[in-house]
Scaffold this motif. Structure first.
Motif, short mmCIF file in Angstrom:
data_model
loop_
_atom_site.label_atom_id
_atom_site.label_comp_id
_atom_site.label_asym_id
_atom_site.label_seq_id
_atom_site.Cartn_x
_atom_site.Cartn_y
_atom_site.Cartn_z
N GLY A 170 0.79 -1.22 0.00
CA GLY A 170 0.00 0.00 0.00
C GLY A 170 0.82 1.27 0.00
O GLY A 170 1.87 1.35 0.66
N GLU A 171 0.35 2.28 -0.72
CA GLU A 171 1.05 3.56 -0.76
C GLU A 171 0.91 4.33 0.54
O GLU A 171 1.64 5.30 0.77
N GLU A 172 0.00 3.93 1.43
CA GLU A 172 -0.17 4.60 2.71
C GLU A 172 0.80 4.08 3.77
O GLU A 172 0.91 4.64 4.86
N GLU A 173 1.53 3.00 3.44
CA GLU A 173 2.51 2.47 4.39
C GLU A 173 3.64 3.47 4.62
O GLU A 173 3.98 4.26 3.74
N THR A 174 4.24 3.41 5.78
CA THR A 174 5.36 4.28 6.10
C THR A 174 6.54 3.98 5.20
O THR A 174 6.98 2.84 5.08
N ALA A 175 7.08 5.03 4.57
CA ALA A 175 8.24 4.88 3.69
C ALA A 175 9.50 5.39 4.35
O ALA A 175 10.57 4.79 4.20
N LEU A 176 9.37 6.49 5.09
CA LEU A 176 10.55 7.17 5.59
C LEU A 176 10.20 7.98 6.82
O LEU A 176 9.08 8.46 6.96
N ILE A 177 11.18 8.15 7.71
CA ILE A 177 11.00 9.00 8.89
C ILE A 177 12.13 10.01 8.90
O ILE A 177 13.31 9.65 8.71
N ILE A 178 11.77 11.27 9.10
CA ILE A 178 12.75 12.35 9.06
C ILE A 178 12.46 13.31 10.19
O ILE A 178 11.30 13.52 10.55
N PHE A 179 13.50 13.87 10.78
CA PHE A 179 13.31 14.71 11.96
C PHE A 179 13.17 16.18 11.60
O PHE A 179 13.77 16.66 10.66
N THR A 180 12.35 16.84 12.40
CA THR A 180 12.20 18.28 12.28
C THR A 180 12.14 18.87 13.67
O THR A 180 11.76 18.19 14.63
#
Length: 527
Positions: A170-180
Motif C-alpha cells: 500500500g502507498e499509505e505504508e510508512t516509507a521514511l522518517i525524518i526529523f524536524t
C-alpha cells in the motif's frame, strides 16, 4: 516506453483517504523502491561524483542491491527502522536506497546532532540497526547496534538483483522518517508515506515537464549538492535524479565557497541547490570572477527568505543564471514543498514563494491581533503524523497548521509575511529556542534565559541569548558548556549577560517579545 514510465500521469482528481479529500494524480507510482528501476535507463552514465570518486547508475543499482541483501542477511525484516547517520557521500545514497529494497524504513538522522541528541533519537525510534559513517559513529551511544556503512564496489548491474522481500504494497505504508524541530525544542520524527514522497516528486516533475515519458534521454543535468541529504529537500533531489538521469556532485566536508567554485568549473555543473547563505558567500569570494561558471544555469534557493539584494547580485555576477532562479515554500510536515516559482515568475514577483503545486490546497486561519492569517495546507504529500506522539498539527479535515503567516495575491502567489511560531532559521537550519533555553537552565548559576533570532546579513538570522546568572560567566564559557548538549549550529553567537531578572508581561511570563524588540533595536542602532 516502460510500464513504469506510463504510470506517471498529469490528470488530477479528488480521492478520499481516511475521510479526507485529497487532490491526487490518477496515474501514479505507488512504492518508492520502484523509482530505483529508472537507474537501468541511464546505465553507465555518471550519477554520483565526490572528488575523484564516480559511481554510475549501474554502480548505484548493483551496490544498492548488494547492500539490501547484506541487510536482510543481518536479520533486517520488512518494516524495520534503520537509522542513517552520516554526511553526504556515495555510501549515504546507497544505504538510503538499500533500505527500501530490503523493505526497511530509513530514518534520516541529523549528522549535526550531539551525542545526547543522537541518544534521544535512538531511544524514541528504537531502530533495528544504525548505519553511521566514521565521524558520526563516534557519537553513537554504547549499546546501539551498528551495521556496516560501506558499499560494494562491483562495476555494472550484471546478474545482481534485489533480495526477495515481502513488503506491504500500500502507498499509505510508512516509507521514511525524518526529523524536524518543533517549538517545544525536541526534534520530532515526521512519518512520511510512500504516497507522500511520490506525490511531491510527481508534482515537481509535472511542473518542470520532466515526467518519465517527457524526458529527452540525450540531455543530462549536472547538479551540485551542498546541503545535507538528511533534509527533506536532499531526499527529494536523490529521487528526482534517478528518474531524470542527473549527475549529482556531492561537496566534501564543510561548505567551502572556493571548493564549490572549483567544482562548478571542473564538473560543468548546471544546477545548484543551496540556501541563501551559501550563495552569498560564493558571490563574496574573490575567485568568483576568475572561474568559468558559464555552465551554471539554475540555482534552487530554499531554507530561508531570498532578499532583493541577493537576487540582484546573482543577476549581476552570474548572468547565465539570472533568467532561472526557482524558489518555493514548504516544511517537512508537508513533505517539503507546497509552492514554487521559477523563471520569470521568480524575478517578476520577487519576494513571493510562487503558486501552489498542482495537488496542494491553501487556506488561511485568522489570528486576533495579527495582520495576516496562518497558512493552512492540505496535500497528499503531508505526513502521516509524528512517530510516537498523539499530537498533530493536522486537523480532522486534513489541514496542516504551518505556524507561518501569509497571503495570496491576485495572481495566486503566496507571500510569507511572518511567523506565529517560535523558530529561528539560521543558514537554512531550523532552530527551536526552547531547546537552547532548557540547556542553558541546566547550567548551574543560570537562573533565567530567553533565546530568539536576530537579523544577520549572511545567515538570515543568528541565535541571541539573554541570560540571567548569579555566577561570573563569560559568553565563551557558556558556549563551551552548551557544546555537546545541542547541535553546534544552535549554540548562540550573540549574548547578553545580566544580573537583573528578565521583564515579565501581565500574566507573569517572561516577555520575550519585548526583550526581542529591545535587543533588535539596540543592534540596529549599533550598526
Amino acid at each position: 516506453m516502460s510500464s513504469a514510465a506510463q504510470s506517471w500521469g498529469k490528470e488530477i482528481s479528488t480521492e478520499t483517504v481516511g475521510g479526507i479529500p485529497y487532490r491526487m494524480y490518477t496515474e501514479r507510482p505507488r512504492r518508492v523502491e520502484q523509482v530505483l528501476a529508472f537507474a537501468s535507463r541511464w546505465g553507465a552514465r555518471p550519477h554520483l561524483v565526490q572528488g575523484e570518486r564516480v559511481l554510475s547508475f549501474d554502480d548505484l543499482q548493483s551496490a544498492a542491491f548488494a547492500k539490501a541483501r547484506e541487510l536482510t542477511e543481518l536479520g533486517i525484516r520488512s518494516g524495520d527502522r534503520i537509522f542513517i547517520l552520516g554526511w553526504n557521500s556515495p555510501e549515504w545514497v546507497v544505504n538510503f536506497w538499500a533500505c527500501f529494497l530490503a523493505g526497511a524504513v530509513p530514518v534520516l538522522a541529523n549528522a549535526w546532532w550531539s551525542e545526547v541528541e543522537i541518544g534521544n533519537g535512538l531511544a524514541a525510534l528504537q531502530p533495528a540497526m544504525t548505519l553511521a559513517d566514521v565521524r558520526c559513529a563516534m557519537r553513537v551511544p554504547a549499546g546501539a547496534r551498528l551495521g556496516p556503512w560501506g558499499i560494494a564496489t562491483a562495476q555494472g548491474a550484471g546478474s545482481l538483483a534485489a533480495p526477495d522481500v515481502q513488503t506491504p504494497g500500500g502507498e499509505e505504508e510508512t516509507a521514511l522518517i525524518i526529523f524536524t524541530s518543533g517549538t517545544s525544542g525536541q526534534p520530532k520524527a515526521v512519518v512520511l508515506s510512500h504516497r507522500a514522497l511520490l506525490a511531491r516528486l510527481q508534482m515537481t516533475l509535472h511542473i518542470t515537464r520532466k515526467l518519465p515519458h517527457q524526458i529527452d534521454e540525450t540531455a543530462r543535468d549536472v547538479t551540485l549538492i551542498t546541503g545535507p541529504l538528511f533534509h527533506v529537500g536532499g531526499m527529494q533531489t536523490l529521487m528526482r535524479a534517478v528518474v531524470v538521469g542527473d549527475t549529482l556532485v556531492l561537496s566534501e566536508g564543510r561548505y567551502d565557497p572556493a571548493e564549490v567554485l572549483a567544482s562548478i568549473e571542473r564538473n560543468q555543473v548546471k544546477r545548484w541547490n543551496a540556501v541563501p547563505t551559501m550563495v552569498m558567500r560564493l558571490l563574496d569570494h574573490p575567485d568568483v570572477s576568475r572561474r568559468d561558471l558559464s555552465s551554471l544555469k539554475s540555482i534552487s534557493i530554499g531554507g530561508a527568505p531570498v532578499h532583493a539584494e541577493l537576487m540582484q547580485r546573482i543577476r549581476t555576477q552570474l548572468p547565465s543564471v539570472s533568467p532561472r532562479i526557482p524558489t518555493g515554500y514548504g516544511l517537512t510536515e508537508n513533505g517539503g514543498q507546497a509552492t514554487a516559482a521559477a523563471g520569470s515568475e521568480a524575478l517578476d514577483e520577487l519576494g513571493s514563494t510562487g503558486k501552489p503545486l498542482p495537488c496542494v490546497e491553501i487556506r488561511f486561519l485568522a489570528h486576533p491581533g495579527l495582520p495576516d492569517g496562518e497558512i493552512l495546507l492540505r496535500s497528499p504529500t503531508q505526513m502521516s503524523g509524528f512517530f510516537g506522539l498523539d499530537e498533530s498539527p493536522i486537523d480532522e479535515e486534513g489541514w496542516l497548521r504551518t505556524g507561518d503567516l501569509g497571503r495570496l495575491d491576485d495572481k495566486g502567489n503566496l507571500w510569507i509575511t511572518g511567523r506565529c511560531k517560535d523558530m529561528i532559521i539560521r543558514g537554512g537550519e531550523n532552530i527551536a529556542p526552547a531547546a537552547i533555553e532548557r540547556a542553558l537552565l541546566n547550567i548551574p548559576g543560570v537562573t533565567e534565559s530567553v533565546v530568539f533570532g536576530v537579523p544577520h546579513r549572511d545567515l538570515g538570522e543568528e541565535v541571541m541569548a539573554v541570560v540571567v546568572t548569579d555566577a561570573e560567566f563569560t559568553s565563551k564559557q557558556l558556549q563551551e558548556q552548551l557544546r555537546g548538549q545541542i547541535a553546534s549550529f544552535a549554540v548562540p553567537s550573540q549574548w547578553r549577560l545580566q544580573r537583573e531578572p528578565l521583564p515579565t508581561n501581565h500574566t507573569g511570563k517572561v516577555d520575550k517579545a519585548a526583550i526581542s524588540a529591545q535587543v533588535r533595536a539596540e543592534l540596529q542602532n549599533e550598526s
